[in-house]
Design an enzyme around this catalytic site. Sequence first.
Site, mmCIF file in Angstrom:
data_model
loop_
_atom_site.group_PDB
_atom_site.id
_atom_site.type_symbol
_atom_site.label_atom_id
_atom_site.label_comp_id
_atom_site.label_asym_id
_atom_site.label_seq_id
_atom_site.Cartn_x
_atom_site.Cartn_y
_atom_site.Cartn_z
ATOM 1 N N GLU A 169 34.643 39.003 64.400
ATOM 2 C CA GLU A 169 33.608 39.583 63.612
ATOM 3 C C GLU A 169 34.256 40.746 63.003
ATOM 4 O O GLU A 169 34.995 41.520 63.680
ATOM 5 C CB GLU A 169 32.537 40.155 64.639
ATOM 6 C CG GLU A 169 31.900 39.079 65.346
ATOM 7 C CD GLU A 169 31.062 38.081 64.478
ATOM 8 O OE1 GLU A 169 30.456 38.783 63.551
ATOM 9 O OE2 GLU A 169 30.842 37.015 64.819
ATOM 10 N N ASP A 206 42.842 52.842 58.248
ATOM 11 C CA ASP A 206 42.997 53.201 56.937
ATOM 12 C C ASP A 206 41.955 54.369 56.413
ATOM 13 O O ASP A 206 41.088 54.883 56.920
ATOM 14 C CB ASP A 206 42.320 52.076 55.858
ATOM 15 C CG ASP A 206 43.017 51.840 54.471
ATOM 16 O OD1 ASP A 206 43.983 52.754 54.400
ATOM 17 O OD2 ASP A 206 42.636 51.268 53.801
ATOM 18 N N GLY A 207 42.730 55.040 55.385
ATOM 19 C CA GLY A 207 42.131 56.250 54.676
ATOM 20 C C GLY A 207 42.746 57.761 55.102
ATOM 21 O O GLY A 207 42.232 58.622 54.699
ATOM 22 N N ASN A 235 54.026 48.419 53.329
ATOM 23 C CA ASN A 235 54.118 49.731 53.141
ATOM 24 C C ASN A 235 55.489 50.143 52.981
ATOM 25 O O ASN A 235 55.712 51.375 52.639
ATOM 26 C CB ASN A 235 53.614 50.328 54.390
ATOM 27 C CG ASN A 235 51.739 50.249 54.749
ATOM 28 O OD1 ASN A 235 51.641 49.840 55.741
ATOM 29 N ND2 ASN A 235 51.168 50.401 53.491
ATOM 30 N N TRP A 236 56.441 49.389 53.020
ATOM 31 C CA TRP A 236 57.869 49.946 52.486
ATOM 32 C C TRP A 236 57.773 50.354 50.848
ATOM 33 O O TRP A 236 58.857 51.042 50.520
ATOM 34 C CB TRP A 236 58.885 48.552 52.645
ATOM 35 C CG TRP A 236 59.134 48.349 54.008
ATOM 36 C CD1 TRP A 236 58.702 47.350 54.589
ATOM 37 C CD2 TRP A 236 59.689 49.189 55.247
ATOM 38 N NE1 TRP A 236 58.967 47.437 56.106
ATOM 39 C CE2 TRP A 236 59.766 48.494 56.399
ATOM 40 C CE3 TRP A 236 60.271 50.569 55.292
ATOM 41 C CZ2 TRP A 236 60.328 48.997 57.354
ATOM 42 C CZ3 TRP A 236 61.003 50.852 56.352
ATOM 43 C CH2 TRP A 236 60.720 49.936 57.523
ATOM 44 N N ARG A 271 39.286 44.339 52.799
ATOM 45 C CA ARG A 271 40.195 43.376 52.670
ATOM 46 C C ARG A 271 40.916 43.546 54.222
ATOM 47 O O ARG A 271 40.947 44.349 54.744
ATOM 48 C CB ARG A 271 40.980 43.585 51.558
ATOM 49 C CG ARG A 271 41.709 45.008 51.281
ATOM 50 C CD ARG A 271 42.592 45.165 50.032
ATOM 51 N NE ARG A 271 42.847 46.273 49.815
ATOM 52 C CZ ARG A 271 42.278 47.289 49.116
ATOM 53 N NH1 ARG A 271 41.661 46.721 48.302
ATOM 54 N NH2 ARG A 271 42.884 48.553 48.958
ATOM 55 N N LEU A 272 41.751 42.323 54.100
ATOM 56 C CA LEU A 272 42.596 42.015 55.492
ATOM 57 C C LEU A 272 44.054 42.907 55.265
ATOM 58 O O LEU A 272 44.711 42.966 56.191
ATOM 59 C CB LEU A 272 42.845 40.593 55.707
ATOM 60 C CG LEU A 272 41.847 40.160 56.750
ATOM 61 C CD1 LEU A 272 42.077 38.442 56.809
ATOM 62 C CD2 LEU A 272 41.975 40.656 58.058
ATOM 63 N N HIS A 311 48.161 61.484 58.050
ATOM 64 C CA HIS A 311 48.831 60.515 58.936
ATOM 65 C C HIS A 311 49.165 61.282 60.184
ATOM 66 O O HIS A 311 48.975 60.830 61.427
ATOM 67 C CB HIS A 311 50.265 60.155 58.445
ATOM 68 C CG HIS A 311 50.109 59.128 57.219
ATOM 69 N ND1 HIS A 311 49.453 58.225 57.043
ATOM 70 C CD2 HIS A 311 51.025 59.279 55.980
ATOM 71 C CE1 HIS A 311 49.213 57.634 55.882
ATOM 72 N NE2 HIS A 311 50.299 58.278 55.122
HETATM 73 C C1 IPE Z 1 46.857 48.511 55.415
HETATM 74 O O1 IPE Z 1 46.573 49.615 54.828
HETATM 75 C C2 IPE Z 1 48.039 48.931 56.435
HETATM 76 C C3 IPE Z 1 47.908 49.919 57.486
HETATM 77 C C4 IPE Z 1 46.648 50.341 57.773
HETATM 78 C C5 IPE Z 1 48.976 50.132 58.273
HETATM 79 P P1 IPE Z 1 46.718 49.844 53.160
HETATM 80 O O2 IPE Z 1 46.201 51.033 52.727
HETATM 81 O O3 IPE Z 1 48.397 49.745 53.272
HETATM 82 O O4 IPE Z 1 46.261 48.422 52.296
HETATM 83 P P2 IPE Z 1 46.214 48.456 50.872
HETATM 84 O O5 IPE Z 1 47.234 48.822 50.148
HETATM 85 O O6 IPE Z 1 44.555 49.053 50.792
HETATM 86 O O7 IPE Z 1 45.882 46.858 50.966
HETATM 87 C C1 IPE Z 2 46.491 54.310 56.480
HETATM 88 O O1 IPE Z 2 46.153 55.176 55.718
HETATM 89 C C2 IPE Z 2 47.776 54.402 57.169
HETATM 90 C C3 IPE Z 2 48.904 53.635 56.437
HETATM 91 C C4 IPE Z 2 48.777 52.725 55.826
HETATM 92 C C5 IPE Z 2 50.216 53.760 57.025
HETATM 93 P P1 IPE Z 2 46.607 55.145 54.082
HETATM 94 O O2 IPE Z 2 47.926 55.758 53.741
HETATM 95 O O3 IPE Z 2 46.609 53.781 53.575
HETATM 96 O O4 IPE Z 2 45.514 56.060 53.250
HETATM 97 P P2 IPE Z 2 44.727 55.832 51.911
HETATM 98 O O5 IPE Z 2 44.378 54.406 51.975
HETATM 99 O O6 IPE Z 2 45.802 56.241 50.791
HETATM 100 O O7 IPE Z 2 43.505 56.919 52.005
HETATM 101 MG MG MG Z 3 45.333 52.655 52.571
#
Ligand code: IPE
Ligand code: IPE
Ligand code: MG
Length: 239
Positions: A205, A22-23, A70-71, A192-193, A39
């Site tokens: 863990e 994430d991030g 993510n859709w 979060r999960l 990405h």
């Molecule tokens: C979880 O991240 C999904 C992936 C890393 C592929 P998201 O950025 O989509 O999750 P939320 O919206 O913070 O819960």
């Molecule tokens: C995780 O990064 C990758 C995917 C969910 C595909 P994000 O796209 O969620 O990046 P942030 O959370 O907006 O920084």
């Molecule tokens: Mg994210």
Amino acid sequence: MDVYGYELLEEKMPKHVAIIMDGNGRWAKKRMMPRLYGHRAAMKTVHNTVKLASDLGIQVLTLYAFSTENWSRSKEEVDGLMSLVVEYIKREINELHANNVILKIIGDKNHLPLKVIKAVDSGMHQTEKNSGMILNIALNYGGREEILHAIKKMIRDGIKDDEITEDLMMQYLYTANQPDPDLMIRTSGEKRLSNFLLWQNAYSEFIFDDVLWPDFDAKTFCRLIAEYQNRDRRFGAVK
Ligand code: IPE
Ligand code: IPE
Ligand code: MG
């Protein structure tokens, strides 16, 4: 063994590491760049992480690449992510194969674009007879979808209620025949999960680290494995 300054014990190496990558969006935003720039940068991190995990003797590495939620992002971002998945597989598959990695896709494959299905099927086919690390890429993956998919398949297979056990349930999940994650990492500071491996993470863990995924490097990975190795896993028992 000493890896990037961290003393890692081979006998305490996690068998299965799952990562919520994430991030990427925030990493790009900090650079005043579009989200897809983040990405794209993430792919290099994936390359390095897969190589290190395999070198460390980790048996299963699961990477959360695209969730069933993510859709709901813009079409531009969704299309970009799907194209990057295809690009990643085409570019990396020969090296994965050379490193004896088995590529698996976990998630609902049916609703992915055809070009993605073709690339993942061909990648899985090429590496299916390998015997090294399993690399699960979670694509259109949702923990709840996975559990519903398993229950529906059990019913279609005519399984009776008293035949349903935890072991049988595990056989029906996308991660059949794999150990549960020992270590679940989420980058970017979110705690979060997000619907990831709901069944399998029962006793993992968890480590939530502030690093944004494109900045996650070998040293960070080793620091988190060292932290994991210092945890006391009790599984409900008293020592
Ligand atoms: C979880 O991240 C999904 C992936 C890393 C592929 P998201 O950025 O989509 O999750 P939320 O919206 O913070 O819960
Ligand atoms: C995780 O990064 C990758 C995917 C969910 C595909 P994000 O796209 O969620 O990046 P942030 O959370 O907006 O920084
Ligand atoms: Mg994210």
